[in-house]
Scaffold this motif. Structure first.
Motif, short mmCIF file in Angstrom:
data_model
loop_
_atom_site.label_atom_id
_atom_site.label_comp_id
_atom_site.label_asym_id
_atom_site.label_seq_id
_atom_site.Cartn_x
_atom_site.Cartn_y
_atom_site.Cartn_z
N ARG A 1 0.83 -1.20 0.00
CA ARG A 1 0.00 0.00 0.00
C ARG A 1 0.87 1.25 0.00
N ALA A 2 1.95 1.22 0.78
CA ALA A 2 2.85 2.37 0.83
C ALA A 2 3.55 2.57 -0.51
N ILE A 3 4.02 1.50 -1.12
CA ILE A 3 4.68 1.59 -2.42
C ILE A 3 3.69 2.06 -3.48
N SER A 4 2.49 1.52 -3.42
CA SER A 4 1.45 1.91 -4.39
C SER A 4 1.14 3.40 -4.30
N ALA A 5 1.06 3.93 -3.09
CA ALA A 5 0.75 5.35 -2.91
C ALA A 5 1.84 6.21 -3.54
N PHE A 6 3.10 5.82 -3.36
CA PHE A 6 4.22 6.58 -3.94
C PHE A 6 4.17 6.51 -5.47
N VAL A 7 4.00 5.32 -5.99
CA VAL A 7 3.97 5.13 -7.44
C VAL A 7 2.81 5.89 -8.07
N ARG A 8 1.66 5.79 -7.45
CA ARG A 8 0.47 6.45 -8.00
C ARG A 8 0.66 7.96 -8.05
N GLU A 9 1.26 8.51 -7.01
CA GLU A 9 1.51 9.96 -6.99
C GLU A 9 2.42 10.37 -8.15
N GLN A 10 3.46 9.57 -8.40
CA GLN A 10 4.38 9.90 -9.49
C GLN A 10 3.70 9.80 -10.85
N LEU A 11 2.86 8.79 -11.04
CA LEU A 11 2.16 8.61 -12.31
C LEU A 11 1.17 9.74 -12.57
N HIS A 12 0.45 10.16 -11.54
CA HIS A 12 -0.49 11.27 -11.70
C HIS A 12 0.25 12.57 -12.02
N ALA A 13 1.39 12.77 -11.39
CA ALA A 13 2.17 13.98 -11.66
C ALA A 13 2.67 13.98 -13.10
N ALA A 14 3.14 12.82 -13.58
CA ALA A 14 3.62 12.73 -14.96
C ALA A 14 2.48 12.95 -15.95
N LEU A 15 1.29 12.42 -15.63
CA LEU A 15 0.13 12.63 -16.49
C LEU A 15 -0.20 14.11 -16.58
N SER A 16 -0.22 14.79 -15.46
CA SER A 16 -0.53 16.21 -15.45
C SER A 16 0.47 17.01 -16.29
N GLN A 17 1.74 16.65 -16.20
CA GLN A 17 2.76 17.34 -16.99
C GLN A 17 2.56 17.12 -18.49
N ARG A 18 2.20 15.89 -18.87
CA ARG A 18 1.98 15.60 -20.29
C ARG A 18 0.80 16.41 -20.82
N LEU A 19 -0.28 16.48 -20.04
CA LEU A 19 -1.46 17.22 -20.48
C LEU A 19 -1.18 18.72 -20.54
N ASP A 20 -0.38 19.21 -19.60
CA ASP A 20 -0.01 20.63 -19.65
C ASP A 20 0.78 20.94 -20.91
N ALA A 21 1.68 20.02 -21.28
CA ALA A 21 2.51 20.22 -22.47
C ALA A 21 1.66 20.23 -23.74
N ASP A 22 0.52 19.53 -23.72
CA ASP A 22 -0.35 19.48 -24.90
C ASP A 22 -1.19 20.74 -25.08
N GLU A 23 -1.24 21.58 -24.03
CA GLU A 23 -1.99 22.84 -24.10
C GLU A 23 -3.43 22.62 -24.57
N LEU A 24 -4.13 21.74 -23.88
CA LEU A 24 -5.50 21.41 -24.24
C LEU A 24 -6.49 22.44 -23.70
N GLU A 25 -7.67 22.41 -24.28
CA GLU A 25 -8.76 23.20 -23.72
C GLU A 25 -9.11 22.63 -22.34
N PRO A 26 -9.56 23.49 -21.42
CA PRO A 26 -9.83 23.03 -20.04
C PRO A 26 -10.76 21.82 -19.96
N ASP A 27 -11.84 21.80 -20.75
CA ASP A 27 -12.78 20.68 -20.69
C ASP A 27 -12.13 19.39 -21.18
N GLU A 28 -11.35 19.48 -22.26
CA GLU A 28 -10.67 18.30 -22.80
C GLU A 28 -9.60 17.81 -21.83
#
Length: 269
Positions: A162-189
């Motif tokens: 559970r502890a490892i999963s929490a760390f990994v999940r946080e890193q994956l969500h952060a990477a996802l957010s960075q990728r979407l920011d780089a794509d400069e999408l519309e807010p709804d998309e």
């Protein structure tokens, strides 16, 4: 539209990089005489090249894997299963004209220390459909124990996962957010993709040892491990277009959860 094979395994594969069947009048190519056929585990692992009117196979191994017969047998079995699946497809339905079945598989050394030898298997197999099927596997061979180190042996307790999963999940969500920011999408998309991809992350990185079977050591000083890199194939924590994703968990985070018998593999302090 003709599809392209992901090449780079062997020089000869570059000559056949475009997946296109030879003309009907052309004689099928045959493997070189010194190529080790896939069957029972060989005394030594040998690179494999097979070409036919319907398929092409390229498999490469690192020479150091031959130091440990048990590891060599594991690598060979994995390659054999991948080849068997391809041959089953070859014997089945026909591909559209101008395309070929293919298997491209490369084993490479990730870490080589007196205590372990880690091998990465990366490649793809095409048996029809819109795209190749990824082949992702990791092998961590414990020299003294003469066996593979599994995620379940490295970390045994469910609470630790559970502890490892929490760390990994946080890193994956952060990477996802960075990728979407780089794509400069519309807010709804952006919100829509964040939700859909986020659900895949949460499902594929939950505190289940089955989600963490593929991992490779990260080398630190003195041949000790500075951490572990968990490897997630396409579809596990994101869509196919996101490809293979990895999360490196440093020893400082990992060590409190590692089984005591394997803590000596890591950098301490």
């Amino acid at each position: 539209m003709k599809r392209l094979v992901v090449c780079g395994l062997l020089p000869v594969m570059l000559l056949a990089c475009q997946r296109e069947a030879p003309p009907a009048s052309a004689a099928p190519a045959t493997p070189a005489a010194d190529v080790q056929p896939l069957g029972e585990a060989p005394p030594r692992l040998e690179d494999v090249v097979e070409m036919d009117a319907k398929f092409i196979v390229g498999i490469s191994y690192p020479p150091e894997a031959n130091r440990y017969p048990g590891l060599a047998a594991e690598l060979h079995r994995y390659a054999q299963r991948a080849r068997d699946e391809l041959m089953e497809a070859v014997r089945g339905a026909e591909l559209p004209a101008g395309t070929m079945y293919d298997l491209s598989l490369s084993f490479s050394t990730v870490a080589d220390t007196p205590e372990l030898l880690a091998i990465a298997a990366d490649g793809s197999s095409y048996t029809g459909g819109a795209h190749d099927n990824p082949l992702i596997e990791r092998f961590v061979w414990l020299v003294a124990e003469e066996r593979l180190l599994t995620a379940g042996a490295l970390i045994e307790d469910e609470e630790d996962w559970r502890a490892i999963s929490a760390f990994v999940r946080e890193q994956l969500h952060a990477a996802l957010s960075q990728r979407l920011d780089a794509d400069e999408l519309e807010p709804d998309e952006r919100l829509r993709l964040m939700r859909s991809a986020g659900r895949m992350i949460d499902e594929g990185s939950g505190a289940d040892v089955g989600n963490y079977q593929q991992f490779e050591p990260v080398l630190g000083s003195g041949g000790k491990l500075a951490g572990v890199r968990f490897v997630f194939p396409p579809y596990q924590v994101g869509p196919y277009s996101d490809g293979v994703q990895t999360v490196e968990v440093p020893a400082a985070v990992l060590l409190p959860h590692v089984t005591p018998r394997y803590r000596g593999l890591f950098v301490q302090g």
